[in-house]
Scaffold this active site. Structure first.
Site, PDB file in Angstrom:
ATOM      1  N   HIS A 243      85.027  16.485  86.013  1.00 51.27           N
ATOM      2  CA  HIS A 243      84.082  17.082  87.072  1.00 51.27           C
ATOM      3  C   HIS A 243      82.649  17.019  86.225  1.00 51.27           C
ATOM      4  CE1 HIS A 243      82.935  20.826  89.153  1.00 51.27           C
ATOM      5  NE2 HIS A 243      83.259  20.296  90.047  1.00 51.27           N
ATOM      6  N   GLU A 302      91.961  18.914  92.483  1.00 53.89           N
ATOM      7  CA  GLU A 302      92.355  18.824  92.857  1.00 53.89           C
ATOM      8  C   GLU A 302      93.891  18.220  92.562  1.00 53.89           C
ATOM      9  OE1 GLU A 302      90.975  18.951  95.428  1.00 53.89           O
ATOM     10  OE2 GLU A 302      89.132  17.370  95.807  1.00 53.89           O
TER      11      GLU A 302
END
Ligand code: COA
Length: 360
Positions: A243, A302
């Site tokens: 991320h 996700e």
């Protein structure tokens, strides 16, 4: 300049705070951990929209009535739209909604991704679209329109938790796109269309479908480490990990892992699928630690999104559209916040091309 605008501050917002060092997400003062246990999607919409639109009736009833209103556009879905990837078909249908800055436009833009996505999925399968039931909550009605059956309590709670978890997340790429368009005073529909276009890329909201492809390719828990090692050796990125902002675990991954476990306990998720996912996650974290020791790479939102949406009956090619069903609330609130600020977003670039001297 900073590649990828990393660490560049481009907005002040009252909407959400992404604390990358400590792995915390705050939405309008409330931590995600609290939000997911006590809120439905409608509650989070009220929170996000507070102060940006005049109050006008109860959110659940208003959104239900708006689902019924936007459903009339489904009759205009032609075969060319139906064969497109669902997120592209949904975007084309969304573009038919008029621009505006009021609450009615905002509610249409919240209702439409759900209504259009599930209608397109049914049309793809040769089934007639299901009309919305205005009396139901948004999550319950979306699942009912998808399958044609009333969902269980656990399924409704699972989708609500997902929509709440992804509703807003600071200045991510799609929200930034929404704010850039809003700063031109183009209107909410234009902002949402820009945001949706940014969301669909695999580095942003397009990752959860490929997460399932990865699980399928790994095949069994015992093969996970070898398959992932091969993928990294080929220079591939492991979908569902890493991320830009979080340097520790993405708190949304835990919120969704909780929903996955709740559904597994009710029998709605195959225990073998969950065991495979947990083995892939553990092997991926171990390999990433060794291969990229200087870059903390942890599980992102996700990874468990993929498992949850699969268990709820959404096909993987529709996952980005389901992400948009939740994130649209954040896009609209950010677009309003930006438009009310009144200043055009217009950064500078540095010219690094040639300068041709023309002889006098
Ligand atoms: N798998 C393997 N390596 C990864 C990785 C992943 N998922 N994510 C980052 N890396 C590596 C990069 O290859 C790079 O290594 P290098 O310095 O040796 O070239 C390093 O970590 C830094 O990557 P960078 O591209 O600068 O990170 P970023 O902040 O720009 O990217 C993401 C953030 C999310 C785009 C990135 O982590 C990614 O592509 N993840 C996979 C897709 C995904 O899950 N997206 C959903 C995000 S919520």
């Amino acid at each position: 300049m900073k590649s990828g605008l990393e660490d560049v501050v481009a907005a002040e917002t009252v909407l959400s705070d992404v604390d990358g060092k400590n792995g915390r997400l705050i939405v309008r003062g409330v931590s995600l951990d609290d939000l997911v246990t006590r809120s439905r999607y409608e509650d989070v919409l009220e929170l996000l929209f507070d102060g940006f639109f005049p109050e006008d009736g109860v959110m659940q009833a208003a959104l239900g009535a708006t689902r019924v209103e936007v459903f009339k556009h489904v009759a205009l879905a032609d075969p060319a739209l139906v064969v497109m990837p669902p997120v592209d078909g949904m975007r084309a249908m969304l573009a038919r909604l008029g621009d505006g800055d009021d609450r009615a436009t905002a509610l249409r833009l919240v209702a439409a991704p759900a209504v259009f996505t599930v209608a397109l999925l049914r049309l793809k399968d040769g089934l007639p679209p299901m009309a919305p039931d205005a009396a139901l909550g948004h999550a319950a009605d979306t699942l009912r329109m998808l399958t044609g059956q009333m969902p269980t309590r656990e399924q409704i709670a699972g989708l609500d938790r997902y929509l709440v978890t992804v509703a807003d997340h600071g200045l991510n790429a799609s929200t930034f796109a929404a704010r850039v368009v809003a700063s031109t005073q183009a209107g909410l529909t234009s902002s949402v269309l820009a945001a949706l276009s940014a969301l669909k890329g695999p580095l942003h909201g397009g990752a959860p479908g490929p997460v399932l492809d990865m699980l399928d390719a790994a095949g069994a828990p015992a093969n996970a480490a070898a398959w992932l090692d091969g993928a990294l050796a080929r220079g591939e990125r492991l979908m569902g990990f890493g991320h830009r902002v979080y340097r520790v675990r993405d708190p949304r991954a835990d919120a969704l892992k909780g929903a996955v476990r709740m559904m597994a306990a009710s029998g709605a998720i195959d225990p073998a699928r969950l065991a495979l996912a947990e083995a892939v996650e553990a092997a991926a974290l171990d390999l990433l630690k060794h291969r990229k020791p200087d870059r903390p790479l942890d599980t992102n939102v996700e990874f468990y999104t993929a498992l949850l949406l699969e268990a709820l009956g959404f096909p993987r090619q529709a996952f980005t559209g389901v992400f948009a069903m939740g994130r649209v609330g954040g896009w609209i609130a950010h677009a309003r916040e930006q438009a009310l600020d009144g200043r055009l977003i217009r950064p500078m670039s540095v010219y690094v091309g040639p300068r041709v001297e023309v002889a006098a």
